[in-house]
Design an enzyme around this catalytic site. Sequence first.
Site, PDB file in Angstrom:
ATOM      1  N   SER A   1       5.508  16.831   5.336  1.00  0.00           N
ATOM      2  CA  SER A   1       5.267  17.295   3.964  1.00  0.00           C
ATOM      3  C   SER A   1       6.246  18.378   3.508  1.00  0.00           C
ATOM      4  CB  SER A   1       3.847  17.852   3.869  1.00  0.00           C
ATOM      5  OG  SER A   1       3.663  18.431   2.595  1.00  0.00           O
TER       6      SER A   1
ATOM      7  N   THR B   1      -3.970  14.538   1.061  1.00  0.00           N
ATOM      8  CA  THR B   1      -3.046  13.415   0.918  1.00  0.00           C
ATOM      9  C   THR B   1      -3.524  12.229   1.751  1.00  0.00           C
ATOM     10  OG1 THR B   1      -0.697  12.785   0.939  1.00  0.00           O
ATOM     11  CG2 THR B   1      -1.439  14.224   2.734  1.00  0.00           C
TER      12      THR B   1
ATOM     13  N   LYS C   1      -7.715  10.778   0.226  1.00  0.00           N
ATOM     14  CA  LYS C   1      -8.016  11.160  -1.167  1.00  0.00           C
ATOM     15  C   LYS C   1      -9.351  10.584  -1.669  1.00  0.00           C
ATOM     16  CE  LYS C   1      -3.233  11.875  -2.635  1.00  0.00           C
ATOM     17  NZ  LYS C   1      -2.178  11.542  -3.605  1.00  0.00           N
TER      18      LYS C   1
ATOM     19  N   ASP D   1      -2.511  15.021  -9.332  1.00  0.00           N
ATOM     20  CA  ASP D   1      -1.492  13.975  -9.463  1.00  0.00           C
ATOM     21  C   ASP D   1      -1.443  13.476 -10.906  1.00  0.00           C
ATOM     22  OD1 ASP D   1      -0.640  13.907  -6.814  1.00  0.00           O
ATOM     23  OD2 ASP D   1      -2.139  12.417  -6.225  1.00  0.00           O
TER      24      ASP D   1
ATOM     25  N   GLY E   1       2.398  -1.371  -8.679  1.00  0.00           N
ATOM     26  CA  GLY E   1       1.473  -0.830  -7.689  1.00  0.00           C
ATOM     27  C   GLY E   1       0.033  -0.980  -8.146  1.00  0.00           C
ATOM     28  N   ALA E   2      -0.894  -0.590  -7.296  1.00  0.00           N
ATOM     29  CA  ALA E   2      -2.313  -0.578  -7.660  1.00  0.00           C
ATOM     30  C   ALA E   2      -3.078   0.340  -6.722  1.00  0.00           C
ATOM     31  CB  ALA E   2      -2.909  -1.991  -7.624  1.00  0.00           C
ATOM     32  N   GLY E   3      -2.348   1.191  -5.979  1.00  0.00           N
ATOM     33  CA  GLY E   3      -2.985   2.107  -5.035  1.00  0.00           C
ATOM     34  C   GLY E   3      -3.339   3.428  -5.707  1.00  0.00           C
ATOM     35  N   GLY E   4      -3.479   4.470  -4.881  1.00  0.00           N
ATOM     36  CA  GLY E   4      -3.936   5.755  -5.388  1.00  0.00           C
ATOM     37  C   GLY E   4      -3.010   6.366  -6.422  1.00  0.00           C
TER      38      GLY E   4
ATOM     39  N   TYR F   1       9.594  10.582  -3.439  1.00  0.00           N
ATOM     40  CA  TYR F   1      10.323  11.805  -3.777  1.00  0.00           C
ATOM     41  C   TYR F   1      11.638  11.947  -3.032  1.00  0.00           C
ATOM     42  CZ  TYR F   1       6.737  13.295  -0.431  1.00  0.00           C
ATOM     43  OH  TYR F   1       5.865  13.368   0.621  1.00  0.00           O
TER      44      TYR F   1
HETATM   45  P1  NAP Z   1      -1.380   3.376  -1.469  1.00  0.00           P
HETATM   46  O1  NAP Z   1      -2.650   3.755  -2.119  1.00  0.00           O
HETATM   47  O2  NAP Z   1      -1.342   3.054  -0.029  1.00  0.00           O
HETATM   48  O3  NAP Z   1      -0.807   2.113  -2.299  1.00  0.00           O
HETATM   49  C1  NAP Z   1       0.334   1.453  -1.852  1.00  0.00           C
HETATM   50  C2  NAP Z   1       0.829   0.475  -2.911  1.00  0.00           C
HETATM   51  O4  NAP Z   1       2.085  -0.036  -2.483  1.00  0.00           O
HETATM   52  C3  NAP Z   1      -0.096  -0.706  -3.142  1.00  0.00           C
HETATM   53  O5  NAP Z   1      -0.025  -1.074  -4.501  1.00  0.00           O
HETATM   54  C4  NAP Z   1       0.538  -1.774  -2.242  1.00  0.00           C
HETATM   55  O6  NAP Z   1       0.310  -3.090  -2.675  1.00  0.00           O
HETATM   56  C5  NAP Z   1       1.997  -1.458  -2.437  1.00  0.00           C
HETATM   57  N1  NAP Z   1       2.799  -1.964  -1.329  1.00  0.00           N
HETATM   58  C6  NAP Z   1       2.739  -1.548  -0.041  1.00  0.00           C
HETATM   59  N2  NAP Z   1       3.619  -2.263   0.694  1.00  0.00           N
HETATM   60  C7  NAP Z   1       4.209  -3.145  -0.155  1.00  0.00           C
HETATM   61  C8  NAP Z   1       5.199  -4.145   0.006  1.00  0.00           C
HETATM   62  N3  NAP Z   1       5.759  -4.385   1.198  1.00  0.00           N
HETATM   63  N4  NAP Z   1       5.606  -4.851  -1.091  1.00  0.00           N
HETATM   64  C9  NAP Z   1       5.059  -4.606  -2.304  1.00  0.00           C
HETATM   65  N5  NAP Z   1       4.100  -3.648  -2.527  1.00  0.00           N
HETATM   66  C10 NAP Z   1       3.691  -2.947  -1.457  1.00  0.00           C
HETATM   67  O7  NAP Z   1      -0.271   4.505  -1.676  1.00  0.00           O
HETATM   68  P2  NAP Z   1      -0.206   5.590  -2.853  1.00  0.00           P
HETATM   69  O8  NAP Z   1      -0.937   6.800  -2.441  1.00  0.00           O
HETATM   70  O9  NAP Z   1      -0.546   4.923  -4.147  1.00  0.00           O
HETATM   71  O10 NAP Z   1       1.350   5.982  -2.829  1.00  0.00           O
HETATM   72  C11 NAP Z   1       2.321   5.106  -3.374  1.00  0.00           C
HETATM   73  C12 NAP Z   1       3.666   5.822  -3.399  1.00  0.00           C
HETATM   74  O11 NAP Z   1       3.605   6.916  -4.322  1.00  0.00           O
HETATM   75  C13 NAP Z   1       4.088   6.412  -2.047  1.00  0.00           C
HETATM   76  O12 NAP Z   1       5.476   6.206  -1.875  1.00  0.00           O
HETATM   77  C14 NAP Z   1       3.787   7.886  -2.200  1.00  0.00           C
HETATM   78  O13 NAP Z   1       4.639   8.680  -1.403  1.00  0.00           O
HETATM   79  C15 NAP Z   1       4.091   8.078  -3.677  1.00  0.00           C
HETATM   80  N6  NAP Z   1       3.383   9.250  -4.261  1.00  0.00           N
HETATM   81  C16 NAP Z   1       4.147  10.237  -4.776  1.00  0.00           C
HETATM   82  C17 NAP Z   1       3.540  11.330  -5.333  1.00  0.00           C
HETATM   83  C18 NAP Z   1       4.389  12.417  -5.902  1.00  0.00           C
HETATM   84  O14 NAP Z   1       3.871  13.513  -6.155  1.00  0.00           O
HETATM   85  N7  NAP Z   1       5.656  12.173  -6.145  1.00  0.00           N
HETATM   86  C19 NAP Z   1       2.129  11.442  -5.364  1.00  0.00           C
HETATM   87  C20 NAP Z   1       1.377  10.393  -4.833  1.00  0.00           C
HETATM   88  C21 NAP Z   1       2.020   9.301  -4.265  1.00  0.00           C
HETATM   89  P3  NAP Z   1      -0.949  -3.947  -2.109  1.00  0.00           P
HETATM   90  O15 NAP Z   1      -2.108  -3.579  -2.987  1.00  0.00           O
HETATM   91  O16 NAP Z   1      -0.510  -5.347  -2.269  1.00  0.00           O
HETATM   92  O17 NAP Z   1      -1.145  -3.536  -0.666  1.00  0.00           O
END
Ligand code: NAP
Length: 277
Positions: free
Chosen positions: A13, A60, A64, A100, A124-127, A217
Site C-alpha cells: 500500500s 481495502t 470492504k 472511494d 467492471g462490476a466489482g467494488g 494507480y
Molecule cells: P474487484 O471487486 O475484485 O472487481 C474486479 C473486476 O475486475 C471485476 O469486474 C472483474 O470481472 C474484473 N476482472 C478481473 N479479472 C479480469 C480479467 N482477466 N478480464 C476482465 N475483467 C476482469 O476489484 P475492485 O475493488 O473493484 O478493484 C478494481 C480495480 O480498481 C483494481 O485495480 C483496484 O486496484 C482499483 N481501485 C483503485 C482505487 C483508487 O483509489 N485508485 C480504489 C479502488 C479500487 P468479473 O466480474 O468478470 O470477475
Amino acid sequence: MRVGLIGYPVEHSLSPAFQQAALDACGIPARYELWPTPPERLPARLAALSAPDVVGANVTVPHKEAVARAVDELAPRAQRAGAVNTVVNRSGRLIGDNTDIPGFLYPLARRGLPVPDLRILLLGAGGACRAAVVALAASGCRTLVVANRTSSRAVALVSEFSFGHPVPLGPELVRVLPVTDLLVNATAIGWQGTESPIPLEWLDLLPAHALVYDLTYRETPLLAAARARGLAVLDGLEMLVAQGAESFRLWFGTDPPFELMMQAALEARARRFGTNR
Ligand code: NAP
C-alpha cells in the site's frame, strides 16, 4: 493515536506514505499503521478498532463488503455502495463510510469536467465500479454504459441502481466507443504485464477529446496506448489520494494538505515501481 489499513495483503500500500506525511504536516500525533488481516481475523481486528487510542481505519480488498455488514452504523453513501473503505471510531461506536465515492469524482471535478454532460463507459462490476456508479448517479450523470467480463454482474449492477445500460465486454463495444467521452477502467486488469480490459486498437474508435481514466494507480498498457494516440489520460493515483484525504477529514475533522499528500504518493509510487508513472 493510531489509524491503519485493514486488508490482506496490505504490504504494497501507498497509503502509509501519504497519510503519515499529512499527519506530520498537520502536527497530529498519530501513526498510520498497516494491519494485515486474513478473513478469519477480521472480527478481532474490528473489535480492536473500538480502543480509545484508535481513531479509525481504511479498509481495502478483500474486506470492504464484510466491514459494511459489521460496523455499528453506515453513512448513507456507504450503504448505497454496500462497501466501506473508511471506519471512524466514535467513542467506541464504529461508523462505516465510503470515500472511494468522492475520491472517484475528485480528479474529474478538478479538471472541470461536467459529469452530467459526459457519455461514460465504465468497465467492471466489482467494488470500485460500484463506488463509481454511486458517485456518477449522485452527480447527475445521464449517459452510462457498464461492461463487465461476467455480463450478468453488469446487468445486476445496473438493475440494482436503476441506472445505466449493461453491454457485454466484447465486440458490441465498438458501437459504444465512438460515442464515449470518458472511458473508465474499473477492472482489476492493468497491474500486470501487457493485459488490457479491451483490445488496444479499439481506442482508435474513441473521439479525439475523450479521456481514458484507469483506476489502477500506475501506468497501464491501456493508458500508454491511449497516450500514444493523443488521448487525455488519468491514472488512479489522484483518486487514491483523494479518497485518503476524505478519510483524513472524517477521522480528524480537518482538511489535510492535498498537494503534499499527492507528492508523497508520487514518491512512494516511484519507490515501489521504480518509475514516476
Ligand atoms: P474487484 O471487486 O475484485 O472487481 C474486479 C473486476 O475486475 C471485476 O469486474 C472483474 O470481472 C474484473 N476482472 C478481473 N479479472 C479480469 C480479467 N482477466 N478480464 C476482465 N475483467 C476482469 O476489484 P475492485 O475493488 O473493484 O478493484 C478494481 C480495480 O480498481 C483494481 O485495480 C483496484 O486496484 C482499483 N481501485 C483503485 C482505487 C483508487 O483509489 N485508485 C480504489 C479502488 C479500487 P468479473 O466480474 O468478470 O470477475
